[in-house]
Design a protein around this motif. Structure first.
Motif, PDB file in Angstrom:
ATOM      1  N   LEU A  32       0.816  -1.222   0.000  1.00  0.00           N
ATOM      2  CA  LEU A  32       0.000   0.000   0.000  1.00  0.00           C
ATOM      3  C   LEU A  32       0.848   1.270   0.000  1.00  0.00           C
ATOM      4  CD1 LEU A  32      -2.794  -0.981   2.558  1.00  0.00           C
ATOM      5  CD2 LEU A  32      -2.872  -1.109   0.057  1.00  0.00           C
ATOM      6  N   ILE A  39      -0.541   0.932   8.931  1.00  0.00           N
ATOM      7  CA  ILE A  39      -1.420  -0.213   8.683  1.00  0.00           C
ATOM      8  C   ILE A  39      -1.932  -0.771   9.993  1.00  0.00           C
ATOM      9  CG2 ILE A  39       0.347  -2.022   8.528  1.00  0.00           C
ATOM     10  CD1 ILE A  39      -2.774  -1.866   6.345  1.00  0.00           C
ATOM     11  N   LYS A  42      -4.710   1.467  11.090  1.00  0.00           N
ATOM     12  CA  LYS A  42      -5.905   1.273  10.274  1.00  0.00           C
ATOM     13  C   LYS A  42      -6.615  -0.024  10.644  1.00  0.00           C
ATOM     14  CE  LYS A  42      -4.245   3.916   6.311  1.00  0.00           C
ATOM     15  NZ  LYS A  42      -5.312   4.793   5.876  1.00  0.00           N
ATOM     16  N   PHE A  49      -9.507   3.457   5.559  1.00  0.00           N
ATOM     17  CA  PHE A  49      -8.704   3.251   4.354  1.00  0.00           C
ATOM     18  C   PHE A  49      -9.121   4.212   3.255  1.00  0.00           C
ATOM     19  CE2 PHE A  49      -8.460  -0.776   6.566  1.00  0.00           C
ATOM     20  CZ  PHE A  49      -7.122  -1.103   6.443  1.00  0.00           C
ATOM     21  N   SER A  52      -8.018   4.328  -2.818  1.00  0.00           N
ATOM     22  CA  SER A  52      -6.914   3.676  -3.538  1.00  0.00           C
ATOM     23  C   SER A  52      -6.374   2.479  -2.757  1.00  0.00           C
ATOM     24  CB  SER A  52      -5.796   4.682  -3.821  1.00  0.00           C
ATOM     25  OG  SER A  52      -5.262   5.192  -2.610  1.00  0.00           O
ATOM     26  N   GLU A  53      -6.330   2.580  -1.439  1.00  0.00           N
ATOM     27  CA  GLU A  53      -5.879   1.460  -0.603  1.00  0.00           C
ATOM     28  C   GLU A  53      -6.876   0.310  -0.657  1.00  0.00           C
ATOM     29  OE1 GLU A  53      -3.469   4.149   2.682  1.00  0.00           O
ATOM     30  OE2 GLU A  53      -5.556   3.611   3.061  1.00  0.00           O
ATOM     31  N   GLN A  56      -6.462  -1.546  -3.889  1.00  0.00           N
ATOM     32  CA  GLN A  56      -5.289  -2.417  -3.856  1.00  0.00           C
ATOM     33  C   GLN A  56      -5.552  -3.661  -3.009  1.00  0.00           C
ATOM     34  OE1 GLN A  56      -2.538   0.827  -2.678  1.00  0.00           O
ATOM     35  NE2 GLN A  56      -1.195  -0.031  -4.253  1.00  0.00           N
TER      36      GLN A  56
END
Length: 73
Positions: A32, A39, A42, A49, A52-53, A56
């Protein structure tokens, strides 16, 4: 489950998917382009998130039903 306003992320389901794919949180952070600290935050606190994350994660974790993990209401 983490509530972000009207959005809920099933972080335990997400963590399970990471383990099932044989990935570590460190590897996911690398994918990411974020730090391990981010992370962890999160996944353990916010579940906040970026789109875009999420895109992915859907691809890397091969999530067939992202609505069931990222956009639960």
């Amino acid at each position: 489950m983490t509530n972000r306003g009207d959005k809920v992320v099933l972080v335990n389901e997400l963590k399970g998917r990471i383990v099932a794919k044989g990935l570590t949180q460190e590897k996911v952070a690398d994918i990411l382009g974020i730090t391990v600290k981010t992370i962890n935050s999160k996944l353990n606190n916010k579940g906040d998130f970026r789109i875009s994350e999420i895109e992915q994660l859907i691809e890397v974790l091969e999530i067939d039903n992202p609505m069931g993990i990222f956009f639960v209401s």
